[in-house]
Design an enzyme around this catalytic site. Structure first.
Site, PDB file in Angstrom:
ATOM      1  N   MET A 193      40.851  42.687  35.907  1.00 32.14           N
ATOM      2  CA  MET A 193      40.519  43.878  35.127  1.00 32.14           C
ATOM      3  C   MET A 193      39.305  44.610  35.684  1.00 32.14           C
ATOM      4  O   MET A 193      39.177  45.821  35.500  1.00 32.14           O
ATOM      5  CB  MET A 193      40.301  43.525  33.657  1.00 32.14           C
ATOM      6  CG  MET A 193      41.582  43.235  32.894  1.00 32.14           C
ATOM      7  SD  MET A 193      42.760  44.618  32.865  1.00 32.14           S
ATOM      8  CE  MET A 193      41.844  45.878  31.986  1.00 32.14           C
ATOM      9  N   ILE A 238      47.356  39.500  35.338  1.00 33.55           N
ATOM     10  CA  ILE A 238      45.960  39.947  35.433  1.00 33.55           C
ATOM     11  C   ILE A 238      45.083  39.143  34.479  1.00 33.55           C
ATOM     12  O   ILE A 238      45.528  38.704  33.416  1.00 33.55           O
ATOM     13  CB  ILE A 238      45.870  41.472  35.134  1.00 33.55           C
ATOM     14  CG1 ILE A 238      44.564  42.066  35.614  1.00 33.55           C
ATOM     15  CG2 ILE A 238      46.165  41.766  33.665  1.00 33.55           C
ATOM     16  CD1 ILE A 238      44.568  43.593  35.664  1.00 33.55           C
ATOM     17  N   CYS A 239      43.830  38.931  34.906  1.00 32.27           N
ATOM     18  CA  CYS A 239      42.802  38.357  34.038  1.00 32.27           C
ATOM     19  C   CYS A 239      41.529  39.151  34.291  1.00 32.27           C
ATOM     20  O   CYS A 239      41.607  40.318  34.693  1.00 32.27           O
ATOM     21  CB  CYS A 239      42.631  36.852  34.289  1.00 32.27           C
ATOM     22  SG  CYS A 239      41.989  36.428  35.916  1.00 32.27           S
ATOM     23  N   ARG A 240      40.377  38.583  34.083  1.00 30.32           N
ATOM     24  CA  ARG A 240      39.139  39.345  34.290  1.00 30.32           C
ATOM     25  C   ARG A 240      38.853  39.561  35.775  1.00 30.32           C
ATOM     26  O   ARG A 240      38.556  40.662  36.196  1.00 30.32           O
ATOM     27  CB  ARG A 240      37.957  38.656  33.624  1.00 30.32           C
ATOM     28  CG  ARG A 240      36.673  39.445  33.788  1.00 30.32           C
ATOM     29  CD  ARG A 240      35.491  38.885  33.038  1.00 30.32           C
ATOM     30  NE  ARG A 240      35.514  37.436  32.982  1.00 30.32           N
ATOM     31  CZ  ARG A 240      34.926  36.726  32.042  1.00 30.32           C
ATOM     32  NH1 ARG A 240      34.274  37.322  31.076  1.00 30.32           N
ATOM     33  NH2 ARG A 240      34.975  35.417  32.049  1.00 30.32           N
ATOM     34  N   GLY A 293      40.605  37.300  38.485  1.00 31.51           N
ATOM     35  CA  GLY A 293      41.684  36.849  39.346  1.00 31.51           C
ATOM     36  C   GLY A 293      41.952  35.357  39.394  1.00 31.51           C
ATOM     37  O   GLY A 293      42.987  34.943  39.902  1.00 31.51           O
TER      38      GLY A 293
END
Length: 112
Positions: free
Chosen positions: A91, A63-65, A67
Site C-alpha cells: 500500500m 497487497i499488504c502494507r 509486501g
C-alpha cells in the site's frame, strides 16, 4: 526485500489492472485507515478459512502494507493452484503511485 520475495510473481502497484481482483491481507485497523476502493479484505490470519472467497479462475493481485505478508499469501495460493502476484511495495507503493484510496472512517485515507 528478501530473496524469498524475489522468486514470487510480482507486479508494480501502478500496473495492477483497474478491473483486477485485488486482495488486501492487512489487519482490520490498517484496512479501515485506507485501502483501494474495490479491494477485497481478508486478513492474512483468516486466509486459510476463507480461501474459497478468492477466485481461482483469474489473476489475483495480493497487497499488504509493504509486501511481506502478501508475499506469504502469494506463495501459499500459488502452491495450491491459484495464479497470484504480489504487489511490490504494498500500500505504500499504491499510495505513492497515486492509485485511488478510501477509508472506512470518513477521514482522508492513509497507509497505517
Amino acid at each position: 526485500m528478501n530473496l524469498f520475495n524475489n522468486r514470487l510473481p510480482s507486479v508494480a502497484a501502478s500496473a495492477v489492472p483497474d478491473d483486477g481482483f485485488l486482495l488486501d491481507v492487512r489487519e482490520n485497523d490498517e484496512w479501515q485507515a485506507g485501502h483501494a476502493p474495490d479491494a477485497v479484505h481478508i486478513p492474512l490470519s483468516e486466509l486459510n478459512d476463507r480461501a474459497r472467497e478468492v477466485p481461482n479462475d483469474r489473476d489475483v493481485y495480493v497487497i499488504c502494507r509493504a509486501g511481506s505478508r502478501s508475499a506469504q499469501a502469494v506463495a501459499a495460493f500459488n502452491n495450491a493452484g491459484w495464479k497470484t502476484s504480489n504487489v511490490d511495495g504494498g500500500m505504500h507503493a499504491w499510495e505513492a503511485a497515486g492509485r485511488p484510496m478510501v477509508s472506512e472512517s470518513g477521514t482522508d485515507p492513509f497507509v497505517a
